[in-house]
Design an enzyme around this catalytic site. Sequence first.
Site, mmCIF file in Angstrom:
data_model
loop_
_atom_site.group_PDB
_atom_site.id
_atom_site.type_symbol
_atom_site.label_atom_id
_atom_site.label_comp_id
_atom_site.label_asym_id
_atom_site.label_seq_id
_atom_site.Cartn_x
_atom_site.Cartn_y
_atom_site.Cartn_z
ATOM 1 N N SER A 149 0.852 -1.177 0.000
ATOM 2 C CA SER A 149 0.000 0.000 0.000
ATOM 3 C C SER A 149 0.891 1.232 0.000
ATOM 4 O O SER A 149 1.906 1.271 -0.678
ATOM 5 C CB SER A 149 -0.931 -0.038 1.218
ATOM 6 O OG SER A 149 -1.867 0.999 1.187
ATOM 7 N N ARG A 317 -5.825 3.878 -1.135
ATOM 8 C CA ARG A 317 -6.919 4.029 -0.175
ATOM 9 C C ARG A 317 -8.144 3.235 -0.605
ATOM 10 O O ARG A 317 -9.025 2.958 0.210
ATOM 11 C CB ARG A 317 -7.255 5.509 -0.019
ATOM 12 C CG ARG A 317 -8.067 5.834 1.180
ATOM 13 C CD ARG A 317 -7.924 7.274 1.623
ATOM 14 N NE ARG A 317 -7.897 8.233 0.529
ATOM 15 C CZ ARG A 317 -7.602 9.523 0.685
ATOM 16 N NH1 ARG A 317 -7.304 9.990 1.877
ATOM 17 N NH2 ARG A 317 -7.604 10.341 -0.340
ATOM 18 N N VAL A 439 -6.985 5.157 10.414
ATOM 19 C CA VAL A 439 -5.788 5.307 9.578
ATOM 20 C C VAL A 439 -6.140 5.736 8.149
ATOM 21 O O VAL A 439 -7.280 5.653 7.716
ATOM 22 C CB VAL A 439 -4.962 4.004 9.556
ATOM 23 C CG1 VAL A 439 -4.549 3.625 10.961
ATOM 24 C CG2 VAL A 439 -5.755 2.862 8.926
ATOM 25 N N GLU A 440 -5.108 6.189 7.435
ATOM 26 C CA GLU A 440 -5.224 6.669 6.054
ATOM 27 C C GLU A 440 -6.289 7.755 5.904
ATOM 28 O O GLU A 440 -7.044 7.779 4.943
ATOM 29 C CB GLU A 440 -5.490 5.502 5.084
ATOM 30 C CG GLU A 440 -4.281 4.600 4.896
ATOM 31 C CD GLU A 440 -4.445 3.606 3.766
ATOM 32 O OE1 GLU A 440 -5.443 3.688 3.031
ATOM 33 O OE2 GLU A 440 -3.564 2.738 3.613
ATOM 34 N N GLY A 441 -6.347 8.632 6.871
ATOM 35 C CA GLY A 441 -7.326 9.716 6.849
ATOM 36 C C GLY A 441 -8.509 9.383 7.724
ATOM 37 O O GLY A 441 -9.332 8.531 7.374
#
Length: 761
Positions: A149, A317, A439-441
């Site tokens: 990722s 994402r 996570v990731e925003g």
Amino acid sequence: MAGFSFRRDVVTKPIFGGAKHALPSLSETEREAIEAGDVWWDADLFGGNPDWTKLLAFAPARLSEEEQRFMDGPVEELCAMLDDWQINWTLRDLPREVWAYLKAKKFFAMIIPKEYGGLGFSNYAHSEVIRKLSSRSISAAVTAMVPNSLGPGELLIKFGTKAQQDYWLPRLATGEEIPCFGLTSPEAGSDAASMIDSGVVCHGTYEGKDTLGIRLNWHKRYITLAPVATVLGLAFKLYDPDHLLGDREEIGITLALVPTHLPGIEIGRRHLPAMHVFQNGPNWGHDVFIAMDNVIGGVDQVGKGWKMLMSALAAGRGISLPSLSAAGASFTAHVTGAYARIREQFHVSIAKFEAIQERLGRLAATAYLLDAARRMTCAALDDGHHPAVVTAIMKSQATDRMRVSVNDAMDVHGGKGIIEGRLNYLGSLYRGVPIGITVEGANIVTRALIQFGQGAIRSHPYLLKEMMALQNPDYAQGLDEFDKAFWGHVGHSIANTFRAWTRAWTGGLLAPAPDAGAASRYYKQLGRYASAFALAVDLALLSLGGGLKRQEMLSARFGDILSELYLSSAALKRWNDEGRQPDDLPLLAYCMESSFATIEMRFDEVIANFPVRPVAWLLRVLVQPFGPRRRGPSDSVMIACANIITSPCAARDRLTVDLYKSTNVAGDHHDGVAILARAFEMVVAAQPIRDKMHAARVRDADQALKQGTITADEAAQLKAVAEAVSAAVAVNDFAPEELTSRDAQSGDTSFQPTSHRPAAE
């Protein structure tokens, strides 16, 4: 710019001047985020008149023969090696043999091209691998997903120099190097642009040679794989006070590869994310010197790190976390349907209670919806699209809906889901839900600022063109570009106003739809809502201008509408791609009716809270003249969906395809899922015997045998079923000394807080 134009120079020019103050301006960070991805189906939805033929003709995601062999071989074998209880509660890590297997079979190299020794798999294959691993162990799934990722591998493939690719990618492919990526710091979470981690261009010594490079200082936390990483991908702000690279002193966010053995680097102790033990922790760097060649992409890419990150996120994402979430939704539907079927209260299977069926129906429909959206998004990514708005929707919506599914599963299981132990197959997933949401925003930020905030700019057919024209430093060229975009926007808005008004007042009857049989009416309704959404967006931008960015609750509601439009489109495409299965119609109906109710509720909330009241009144007349009328799925649809996951059938198999399903009960009496599957199979097989007893109005098997209602073999079968059910509903217990922390006994303090720990001097 051409000669005099009456429209441009007389009509448009004053509008151009006024628009500079009305429309929101783009910051450099926003511009880079928006330019990093592209648009796909979201552009059709923002346009207000989606082309259903185009969507249905879009090829669904498929695995190649090689990818399918990997799923049937190494992935299946890896799942069989995983014992989630042992991983989380005994070893607090993956077993050594699992680490070795991950490296040997190149699980860390799914996205690395074959010419560099990787597997070169598609995005869909990557997603499928994570989906199956997630149904077995979250810690194992996260360990496998991170190198594939956001991280050094993907960034090197997209932006690395040839020399960097030739050196690093083969080493990453074999597992010789373990990567991690350091983005989040104590001062910067979702607002990564505010990081204070820094690098200064200077001369120094790197690997024994004097060279131009960067002296780094940083503090990162929450970094997955950091405790075991050999190479750290690092995001920092680069400064050049001596102008060794050029005229700029503040160069901006830059990305570099930092070997973790360099002097000045401290790898911190481990974090423990919600009692999951995938390797995660903080790290620090104090005056760490790297060569300029360590910057990903070399000196040409300094200051471009934010755009590089956004480009990677635009695709990534939409894969890893949605895959884990879709797996979680399917897994909870799978086990909860089986558990409800075998569990009895008041001498009745709880699957027959309508209160339980309400939860079961939602579980089944959510599993159908999330996997539909996952597949459609992967198909777009494999076709070369990088739809940043779509992937933000997927990350946020998939993780949020997984939370609902896991909570529903816990409610139905009751004490079975609460008591920890090897027999508990829900506890680990329940604890893991907040990780994906954060996570990731973080989802709160994604919903309020990205799904609609960036979507309105990036996916709208004209808005981005208008904004770029307004910010063009060449006034004449900007005016010319604005003139073309603005009048195109006007024509689009007029056409869309008429579409939205006629479709709203006719209940969607005039909206186009493909010949899709029982599903045709759903296309019409989505077409109606898409035109209403596009009109509402235009009126919001016109009346609020740049102030819309500060109306976060309003933006979040618009984002919800866009998300529902996308997810519902995916459900329709799945039903079409799978051959329009009649048995799946209840699932489709649930998804669509639930979505319609949410869309109408959000429109009502937008209108009720819109700050410019005359615009709100106009919206009410044009898009929702009769108020919200949809109530969600009917009771009969809920019950039909519930029945799908409580009985063996093809529809149930389609919902739970490619989950790991162990049947090794004889070899391991602690595999709760396998024990449940065996009990479910036996209960279903014994149903005709129970039916005979019910018809004879007898509940006790011995009494039924005595009066000749059932045979001796059938009585023995019922006894075996009772034993299997007892095993399936059993929970673990522990001796007091087993629950005493080994760390407390030994005085180990390895999990003390490290958030404010300074870097070593």
